[in-house]
Scaffold this motif. Structure first.
Motif, PDB file in Angstrom:
ATOM      1  N   VAL A  55      -8.371  -0.652   2.211  1.00  0.00           N
ATOM      2  CA  VAL A  55      -8.961  -1.694   1.361  1.00  0.00           C
ATOM      3  C   VAL A  55      -7.901  -2.327   0.466  1.00  0.00           C
ATOM      4  N   ILE A  56      -7.087  -1.501  -0.161  1.00  0.00           N
ATOM      5  CA  ILE A  56      -6.020  -2.036  -1.017  1.00  0.00           C
ATOM      6  C   ILE A  56      -5.053  -2.889  -0.206  1.00  0.00           C
ATOM      7  N   GLU A  57      -4.710  -2.408   0.965  1.00  0.00           N
ATOM      8  CA  GLU A  57      -3.804  -3.157   1.845  1.00  0.00           C
ATOM      9  C   GLU A  57      -4.377  -4.528   2.193  1.00  0.00           C
ATOM     10  N   ILE A  58      -5.660  -4.574   2.542  1.00  0.00           N
ATOM     11  CA  ILE A  58      -6.305  -5.841   2.893  1.00  0.00           C
ATOM     12  C   ILE A  58      -6.408  -6.749   1.673  1.00  0.00           C
ATOM     13  N   PHE A  59      -6.746  -6.186   0.531  1.00  0.00           N
ATOM     14  CA  PHE A  59      -6.825  -6.976  -0.705  1.00  0.00           C
ATOM     15  C   PHE A  59      -5.526  -7.737  -0.937  1.00  0.00           C
TER      16      PHE A  59
END
Length: 393
Positions: free
Chosen positions: A294-298
């Motif tokens: 999720v952090i990576e996609i954000f």
């Protein structure tokens, strides 16, 4: 078919939720679909959880790959995802140490325990908390104890002792409660369940000053207002007022059950040690794979930039709805966590919204809450406004 699915749930589940009579089947982007194929525009995001919407293929692939490898061991062992997810959450939150939990309520429990242990280790005799009226921190005993709604508290009293409630955005009411037994002040920078009430800059700064001058810890509950919803990764960052401990959940896993509480290094040094706290499932490889991805996609898709681009449009359209609709009296909130005050019964409004294929949720003070997936576009906001006009007519 749908009626049978709903009937099975009604006959077997403990009736603690006021569910709508729909059985959801799948989701895609901003939309959810029931088992009859009806489409619903989602402005609830599973209570501000599904920031990336539904069916994000990159996230799905990461979770499927992790399931094939390993999804539970115990906290006696390290695994790669846990370390990376912790490092990344510390980086984006500005904190130093993380403890993973299974939910926001558990994150609050851990934050309260950390504050009490900090005071115990320092032998300063402190154990009391100051919380805010109209706050909501969860439904476990500690979380309910610091929740500022009598309706949530009274059926379960006596609760955790030593909790006092100040008025939100009233610094004098906080100062009046501070004493030599106060160990922490807990607040939401943007109250969700309590009615979409945004903290004032001076209030946040004043709380920080009180804490600094009295050796009191500042705890921010970012379970709902965090993870990009207000235009910064966490809401306190928009104020520039850093807490000593913060709780997070919901959006950090985009629907995978995961939460965390984080703290500054000094708090970690004087608080929880081996044996003080634990959780069998918390920080498992699957949950941490979700947080990591999720952090990576954000960051790859610049979700924060998108929120800051589209949120002014939501604000504008809600302001227009207030101006044009007699039963809507006020808009409140920030970013993609906003609400409108309506004079019609909320149960009626919610039911009509479902009929129109729109999912919304309510909050205290006759407030309709809008917390859509953070991938929302202007066209979705226009669709929502048109549906709301029909609902409120």
């Amino acid at each position: 078919m749908v009626n049978n699915k709903i009937k099975a749930a009604e006959e077997n589940l403990l009736p603690v939720y006021n569910r709508f009579p729909i059985a959801l089947d799948h989701g895609e982007g901003m939309y959810l679909y029931d088992t009859d194929g009806k489409e619903y525009l989602d402005f609830a995001a599973g209570f501000a959880v599904s920031g990336l919407g539904y069916g994000n293929q990159e996230l799905n692939d990461a979770l499927k790959a992790q399931i094939d490898k390993l999804y539970h061991t115990s906290n006696l062992y390290y695994h790669e995802n846990c370390g990376i997810a912790a490092r990344e959450l510390n980086r984006i939150s500005g904190m130093d140490r993380i403890f993973f939990t299974n939910s926001g309520g558990e994150a609050i429990e851990g934050a309260l325990k950390a504050a009490r242990k900090y005071a115990y280790t320092k032998k300063n005799g402190r154990y009391e908390f100051i919380a805010m009226e109209n706050s909501f921190h969860g439904r476990t005993f500690g979380a309910v104890s610091v929740t500022g709604h009598d309706s949530y508290r009274e059926p379960f009293e006596p609760l955790v002792p030593g909790v006092h409630f100040a008025k939100f955005n009233d610094l004098d009411s906080v100062k009046a409660l501070v004493n030599d037994k106060t160990c922490a002040i807990i607040l939401e920078p943007l109250q969700g369940e309590g009615g979409i009430n945004l903290a004032e800059q001076s209030f946040m700064e004043g709380i920080r000053k009180i804490c600094d001058e009295n050796d009191i810890l500042m705890i921010c509950d970012e379970v709902q207002c965090g993870m990009g919803r207000t235009g910064t990764m966490f809401a306190w960052q928009g104020f520039g007022v850093k807490p000593d401990i913060m709780a997070m959940a919901k959006g950090i896993g985009n629907g995978i059950p995961v939460g965390a509480f984080a703290m500054k290094e000094e708090v970690a040094e004087y608080s929880l040690k081996p044996g003080d706290h634990g959780s069998t499932y918390a920080g498992n490889p699957l949950a941490c794979a979700a947080v990591r991805k999720v952090i990576e996609i954000f960051e790859k898709e610049d979700i924060l930039g998108h929120v800051n681009k589209v949120a002014p449009y939501l604000t504008k359209k809600l302001d227009e709805l207030v101006a044009e609709t007699d039963c809507v009296t006020k808009r409140k909130g920030k970013g993609l966590m906003q609400g409108i005050v309506v004079t019609k019964p909320l149960k009626e409004v919610n039911a009509k919204a479902v009929e129109e294929g729109l999912l919304i949720i309510q909050a205290e003070g006759n407030v309709i809450r809008f917390v859509p997936p953070l991938i929302v576009e202007e066209k979705h906001i226009d669709q929502m406004i048109e549906k709301m006009k029909k609902v409120l007519a």
